[in-house]
Motif scaffolding. Structure first.
Motif, PDB file in Angstrom:
ATOM      1  N   PRO A  50       0.827  -1.207   0.000  1.00 15.09           N
ATOM      2  CA  PRO A  50       0.000   0.000   0.000  1.00 15.09           C
ATOM      3  C   PRO A  50       0.860   1.254   0.000  1.00 15.09           C
ATOM      4  N   LEU A  73      -1.496   4.945   4.022  1.00  8.29           N
ATOM      5  CA  LEU A  73      -2.786   4.349   3.710  1.00  8.29           C
ATOM      6  C   LEU A  73      -2.768   2.891   4.143  1.00  8.29           C
ATOM      7  N   CYS A  98      -6.789  -0.673   1.082  1.00  8.69           N
ATOM      8  CA  CYS A  98      -7.005  -0.084  -0.243  1.00  8.69           C
ATOM      9  C   CYS A  98      -7.116  -1.179  -1.298  1.00  8.69           C
ATOM     10  N   TYR A  99      -6.519  -2.342  -1.035  1.00  4.99           N
ATOM     11  CA  TYR A  99      -6.632  -3.485  -1.940  1.00  4.99           C
ATOM     12  C   TYR A  99      -7.839  -4.365  -1.603  1.00  4.99           C
ATOM     13  N   LEU A 102     -11.189  -3.025  -0.683  1.00  5.71           N
ATOM     14  CA  LEU A 102     -12.093  -1.908  -0.417  1.00  5.71           C
ATOM     15  C   LEU A 102     -13.420  -2.377   0.156  1.00  5.71           C
ATOM     16  N   LEU A 137      -7.638  10.533  -2.089  1.00  9.93           N
ATOM     17  CA  LEU A 137      -9.035  10.154  -1.902  1.00  9.93           C
ATOM     18  C   LEU A 137      -9.990  11.318  -2.092  1.00  9.93           C
ATOM     19  N   VAL A 148     -15.220   4.016  -0.170  1.00  8.24           N
ATOM     20  CA  VAL A 148     -14.145   4.993  -0.363  1.00  8.24           C
ATOM     21  C   VAL A 148     -14.071   5.941   0.826  1.00  8.24           C
ATOM     22  N   LEU A 178     -12.313   4.236   3.647  1.00  8.63           N
ATOM     23  CA  LEU A 178     -10.870   4.235   3.434  1.00  8.63           C
ATOM     24  C   LEU A 178     -10.283   5.591   3.776  1.00  8.63           C
ATOM     25  N   ALA A 220      -7.310   6.785   6.710  1.00  9.10           N
ATOM     26  CA  ALA A 220      -6.051   7.390   6.277  1.00  9.10           C
ATOM     27  C   ALA A 220      -5.709   8.581   7.154  1.00  9.10           C
ATOM     28  N   LEU A 242      -7.997   5.793  -7.949  1.00  5.07           N
ATOM     29  CA  LEU A 242      -8.452   4.664  -7.143  1.00  5.07           C
ATOM     30  C   LEU A 242      -9.320   3.713  -7.943  1.00  5.07           C
ATOM     31  N   THR A 291      -9.505  -0.483  -7.766  1.00  2.10           N
ATOM     32  CA  THR A 291     -10.547  -1.235  -7.080  1.00  2.10           C
ATOM     33  C   THR A 291     -11.933  -0.659  -7.306  1.00  2.10           C
TER      34      THR A 291
END
Length: 349
Positions: free
Chosen positions: A67, A71, A75-76, A78, A198, A224, A227, A231, A312, A316
């Protein structure tokens, strides 16, 4: 929704709003099942395991996901249905991720050294866990920068290939984007601040309102936003500022970068490299991503693929299912072996 919504759209919108209010969300945000197989100096290495009913991992070389700094590895992952981790595990690919260490941004002389060391250590951990098989190293955004520098750090690193997703090498090609104001949206976006990469990916109020009948769209916005809330280290920092912090003077554009006390040259990458750029990526434009190719003179193959999506979304988003992910899967199967491929043992069980 149409300007004059149909009865079907009205019913769908009402159901989605009720779910948002009563269930506090539409997205399935359960993380992928995983075990911690290694740790050190603040980082952890995660190995993902199949859910019940999913085929056991196959014999292919493992994938390690890196990542970006600040973050989370999620993120992989989601949300269910828009998770690269889920896709790889479902196809039987041994899949891992590194959870990078937290380092204070207040440190004056901070560079990429702590995260680069964690990435290199994670590669070795994964290769050992997989029985000595070489690792397909994958990095998105600044995570791709870490993966790139790791691959260039030494010929003895057990790598099968390198994949760089939306990773700019020439930041002069990256537009300077001012931080966006927080958006006063529905609670599904609450507490999300002006984050980049983001912030520019979050939907505005009008867009949300016109998609109230689209459950998938609303679930993606919710994921999103989650996420973004995770962060914490990105708060108040533009993505471009973060890159310039670690890559002063656009240093990587020359093909070398000083990390800690050593200088890393991209020409020392000896494994096949796949470079993926998002066609609609305004944060890491194609030109900024493509700039790495001339420096990969030591790689047996360096390929550029332009896929649908923004920064992004290409990783994903809903379009990644038919865009980025199949390209990665084919690459893992067909990438040529490095000149000095490591010896393979039976993977651990």
């Amino acid at each position: 929704m149409d300007l004059l919504p149909s009865p079907v759209q009205v019913v769908a919108a009402a159901g989605n709003v009720a779910s948002l209010l009563l269930n506090q969300g539409l997205a399935d945000l359960r993380p992928a099942s995983h075990d911690v197989i290694g740790s050190g100096d603040g980082h952890r290495v995660l190995r993902f395991r199949p859910e019940d009913g999913v085929p056991a991992p196959g014999p292919g070389d493992p994938v390690l996901l890196v990542p970006p700094v600040a973050l989370p590895w999620t993120c992989y992952d989601l949300r269910r249905g828009c998770s690269l981790v889920e896709r790889l595990v479902d196809t039987g690919r041994p899949t891992y991720a590194v959870d990078l260490p937290e380092v204070s941004f207040r440190e004056r002389d901070l560079d990429l050294a702590p995260w680069l060391a964690a990435t290199v250590a994670a590669v070795r951990t994964v290769a050992d866990d997989a029985g000595g098989r070489p690792v397909h190293l994958v990095g998105w955004s600044l995570g791709g920068t870490l993966a790139l520098l790791a691959a260039a750090s030494g010929p003895d690193l057990p790598l099968a290939s390198l994949s760089l997703l939306a990773t700019p090498t020439d930041t002069a090609e990256v537009p300077m984007v001012a931080p966006l104001r927080p958006l006063p949206l529905h609670p599904l976006l609450r507490r999300t601040t002006d984050l980049l990469p983001l912030g520019g990916l979050l939907a505005g109020p009008l867009s949300v309102a016109t998609h109230l009948d689209d459950r998938e769209y609303l679930a993606q916005v919710e994921a999103v936003a989650r996420l973004g809330e995770q962060a914490a280290s990105y708060r108040g920092r533009a993505w471009g500022q973060l890159h310039h912090r670690f890559l002063p003077g656009n240093a990587l554009a020359s093909g070398t970068l000083k990390v800690g006390r050593r200088r890393v040259a991209l020409a020392k990458v000896r494994v096949p490299v796949l470079v993926l750029a998002g066609a609609e990526d305004g944060i890491a434009p194609v030109a900024a991503v493509r700039a790495v190719l001339p420096h990969l003179t030591g790689s047996p193959e360096a390929r550029l693929e332009i896929v649908p999506g923004g920064h992004l979304g290409m990783l994903t988003g809903r379009g990644a299912r038919d865009g980025t992910w199949p390209v990665l899967e084919e690459w893992f199967q067909t990438a040529p072996e490095p000149a000095s491929a490591p010896r393979k043992r039976a993977p651990r069980t």
